[in-house]
Design a protein around this motif. Structure first.
Motif, short mmCIF file in Angstrom:
data_model
loop_
_atom_site.label_atom_id
_atom_site.label_comp_id
_atom_site.label_asym_id
_atom_site.label_seq_id
_atom_site.Cartn_x
_atom_site.Cartn_y
_atom_site.Cartn_z
N ASP A 1 0.81 -1.22 0.00
CA ASP A 1 0.00 0.00 0.00
C ASP A 1 0.84 1.26 0.00
O ASP A 1 0.34 2.34 0.28
N ASN B 1 -1.12 2.91 -7.73
CA ASN B 1 -2.25 3.65 -8.30
C ASN B 1 -3.57 3.12 -7.74
O ASN B 1 -4.02 2.03 -8.09
N ASN B 2 -4.19 3.93 -6.89
CA ASN B 2 -5.42 3.48 -6.23
C ASN B 2 -6.52 3.13 -7.21
O ASN B 2 -7.29 2.19 -6.99
N LEU B 3 -6.63 3.90 -8.29
CA LEU B 3 -7.70 3.61 -9.26
C LEU B 3 -7.50 2.24 -9.89
O LEU B 3 -8.44 1.47 -10.05
N CYS C 1 -8.28 -0.53 -7.41
CA CYS C 1 -9.73 -0.74 -7.31
C CYS C 1 -10.25 -1.53 -8.52
O CYS C 1 -11.09 -2.42 -8.37
N ALA C 2 -9.76 -1.19 -9.70
CA ALA C 2 -10.22 -1.88 -10.91
C ALA C 2 -9.89 -3.38 -10.84
O ALA C 2 -10.72 -4.22 -11.17
N HIS D 1 -9.51 -5.10 -8.18
CA HIS D 1 -10.44 -5.67 -7.20
C HIS D 1 -11.77 -6.02 -7.88
O HIS D 1 -12.36 -7.06 -7.61
N GLY D 2 -12.20 -5.17 -8.79
CA GLY D 2 -13.45 -5.41 -9.52
C GLY D 2 -13.27 -6.33 -10.72
O GLY D 2 -14.18 -6.46 -11.53
N LEU E 1 -7.04 -2.88 -3.85
CA LEU E 1 -7.59 -2.00 -2.82
C LEU E 1 -9.06 -2.37 -2.63
O LEU E 1 -9.83 -2.38 -3.58
N THR E 2 -9.40 -2.71 -1.40
CA THR E 2 -10.72 -3.27 -1.13
C THR E 2 -11.43 -2.55 -0.01
O THR E 2 -10.80 -1.84 0.79
N ALA E 3 -12.72 -2.75 0.05
CA ALA E 3 -13.49 -2.19 1.17
C ALA E 3 -13.00 -2.78 2.49
O ALA E 3 -13.00 -2.10 3.52
N TYR F 1 -9.91 -3.51 3.23
CA TYR F 1 -8.71 -2.75 3.60
C TYR F 1 -9.12 -1.47 4.33
O TYR F 1 -8.58 -1.12 5.37
N VAL F 2 -10.09 -0.77 3.74
CA VAL F 2 -10.57 0.47 4.35
C VAL F 2 -11.12 0.17 5.75
O VAL F 2 -10.81 0.87 6.72
N VAL G 1 -13.81 2.66 -3.09
CA VAL G 1 -13.44 1.36 -3.67
C VAL G 1 -14.58 0.85 -4.54
O VAL G 1 -14.37 0.41 -5.68
N SER H 1 -14.33 0.20 -8.56
CA SER H 1 -14.10 -1.21 -8.91
C SER H 1 -15.34 -1.79 -9.58
O SER H 1 -15.24 -2.66 -10.44
#
Lengths: 383, 383
Positions: free
Chosen positions: A213, A288-290, A293-294, A296-297, A370-372, A374-375, B375, B379
């Protein structure tokens, strides 16, 4: 077998009461010799925890008799009192073992900004010393866990000698920056300057390229201790490769245990003009957070890869960039490539190849999505 | 009133059918003069979208007659065909308005790696041109929205002249890096070199310090157009300050509309040895995922602030650092300060002050917290 796989080492792991939940929280690793050469690498964060400041001094002597590690408190940003506590811990270990305190390395992990409960830690050192054993490696590995879901150990054995080790860390994602700590041991006969070179070479391409991270701890420590008990002096290249393998294995275990992660992402940069370029681009993609996230999806969003590459100073031409995700070249020459629907992203491991088309150097950085979760793990935590 | 608050400008916003959901997606802003001086700043990402490459050439001439903006597609990483499409769009605007194409700036926002539907976009230009109006500013601002929940406009009026503008962007958090686009207009008489200086000075301390998720778009564009219609030549300082105020207001609107965010975080660095140091430290704090999660959890975790500062090259001594969160100095001299329970974090705005105790320079970076909604939005989106 962990740190006691190599001959000439004993270890213990106990619950000293530092953690309020009663879990194991104190580990002791002792080099019983005949040699006690050692090397260490530490966090490059300029805000360093007291145990890092202490252990850096210890390692300057090139000799380590023992390492004491605690979880349940990082002893970082704790001022002069924190440093006195680290010093007192080393003195206590030295007294119990009959060694000099300047040969006792100290590692701590847990919350920042909280003093350690010395009334529990110091008696714990005595308890741990009484339980030292040639089979204590696993208990030591368990005692240094914080948010780790599993303990991490690795062993490589060669002709008559062994390199073994333990690690803690949830991919540097741990709440409170709870740190990566690693202790490696070997029974091979290796001098401290050679240990130092082998360790730096190994960490440079293993732990330093695990970038879950992008957050750098105040406490990161990797130690390599040699007992010389095997009475074998290995070929340097063979020894360095064994150290690298153990570091690589432990680094992979950290990534796979990263908090809240559902994907392990291997970012491989190829065709770079220099290794520095490859590392810079790999890190930019990995942070790169974006994009995280991608992934993750399960979205093979190569535009976010290109956008991350574009923020670097590496040598490349935008219209020559190529990107493969799980084997499908979804971006060719800076534009649309193969059909992105061909990309299978169902599995935990995701492999991104970024081809800069500017040379022949490469580097691989490992990261996580990056996942929910993690948050949640990093926001719900009360520090 | 947006871009038509200043005299000498007309605008329109229509639904050309670029977006599949039928929402407005094409905006046109026209400078009716008598002057048409202009300046622009663009993304520093080296992977630049076709409209950025085109508009950079347009701005070299220092004159802009019209700006055409579309949402629903970024026209980035689209190769030679993408650039041809941008060129054809400018030619179409030029033809309809009777101007030269080299004075038509083009902006696009939306997904990367997808060609624009030119069969819808070009007829849309004709429709938009037919609806140009001195009251069209708001419709134009609406037509450039992507994931924005609200349209963003701002106006500052001084002695006989006005600076107005519109912006789109959800704090640079938009899926597919859907970009920040800003068009500012003024009726003051200002030459292009002065516009350029005022715009760069303003963006340097406003949009450049809005750092919602550290991700840099391929399409970011900020344009400033002067019609001279007010026939007033303002004092430079007064004009620059008006431009800065409009940029600051629009930047704040971007942060408040950041996707998935629940907190707006003002990171104020003080006591820095240089402004560069202050900006570097501010950005490092603003980009720290662990801290952003902590703020989301309303946890005044100053250890994560110190850890972020420690990764920078700024001038500071670790044991002299001070951190205040919402007015409470929770960290003093690198260690525990006032009681962290005194920190009230219930409100949307969070104010972090990091005192480097190394000089007198300052800088403020705005960011958002990291949330499960962020996120999810980045995602679950299929690009």
């Amino acid at each position: 077998m962990s740190v006691t796989a190599a001959k000439g080492f004993t270890a213990a792991g106990i619950a000293a009461g530092i953690k309020e939940n009663g879990n194991p929280d104190l580990a002791l690793v002792v080099n019983t010799g005949p040699r006690r050469a050692a090397a260490g690498v530490f966090t490059s964060n300029r805000v360093k925890a007291a145990p890092v400041l202490w252990s850096e001094q210890v390692l300057k002597g090139g000799q380590v008799s023992a390492v004491v590690l605690n979880s349940g408190g990082a002893n970082a940003c704790t001022g002069p009192k924190g440093f006195q506590d680290t010093h007192a811990t080393a003195e206590k270990v030295a007294e119990v073992l009959g060694r000099g305190a300047i040969e006792v390395a100290v590692c701590s992990t847990g919350l920042i900004g909280v003093l350690l409960p010395m009334d529990k830690l110091l008696p714990g050192v005595e308890t741990a010393a009484a339980q030292l054993s040639e089979h204590g490696g696993e208990k030591a590995a368990i005692a240094i866990k914080t948010t780790d879901t599993v303990h991490k150990t690795s062993v490589v054995t060669r002709n008559g000698w062994t390199v073994g080790g333990m690690a803690k860390g949830a991919g540097m994602l741990a709440p409170g920056l709870a740190t990566m700590l690693v202790v490696l041991t070997t029974d091979a006969v290796v001098d401290s300057d050679v240990l130092d070179k082998a360790l730096r070479d190994a960490t440079r391409t293993t732990f330093d390229r695990v970038d879950s991270d992008g957050c750098m701890s105040t406490n990161d420590t990797v130690l390599l201790l040699s007992s010389g008990s095997a009475d074998v002096t290995p070929d340097y290249e063979e020894f360095a490769e064994a150290v690298r393998q153990v570091c690589d294995d432990l680094g992979q275990q950290l990534i796979r245990d990263a908090e809240g992660a559902s994907k392990d992402i291997k970012v491989e940069v190829v065709g770079a003009a220099s290794e520095d370029d490859a590392v810079e681009v790999g890190r930019s993609i990995a942070r790169n957070n974006l994009l995280k996230c991608a992934i993750h999806g399960e979205d093979p969003n190569w535009g976010r890869v290109l956008s991350a590459i574009g923020t670097t100073k590496a040598v490349f031409e935008p219209d020559r960039l190529n990107v493969a995700i799980n084997g499908v070249w979804v971006c060719k020459n800076g534009g649309v490539g193969e059909d992105r629907d061909k990309v299978d992203m169902r599995y935990r491991e995701v492999h991104i190849v970024a081809d800069l088309a500017a040379g022949s150097e490469t580097a691989t950085i490992w990261t996580n999505d990056l996942t929910a979760d993690y948050v949640h793990e990093n926001s719900a935590y009360s520090s």
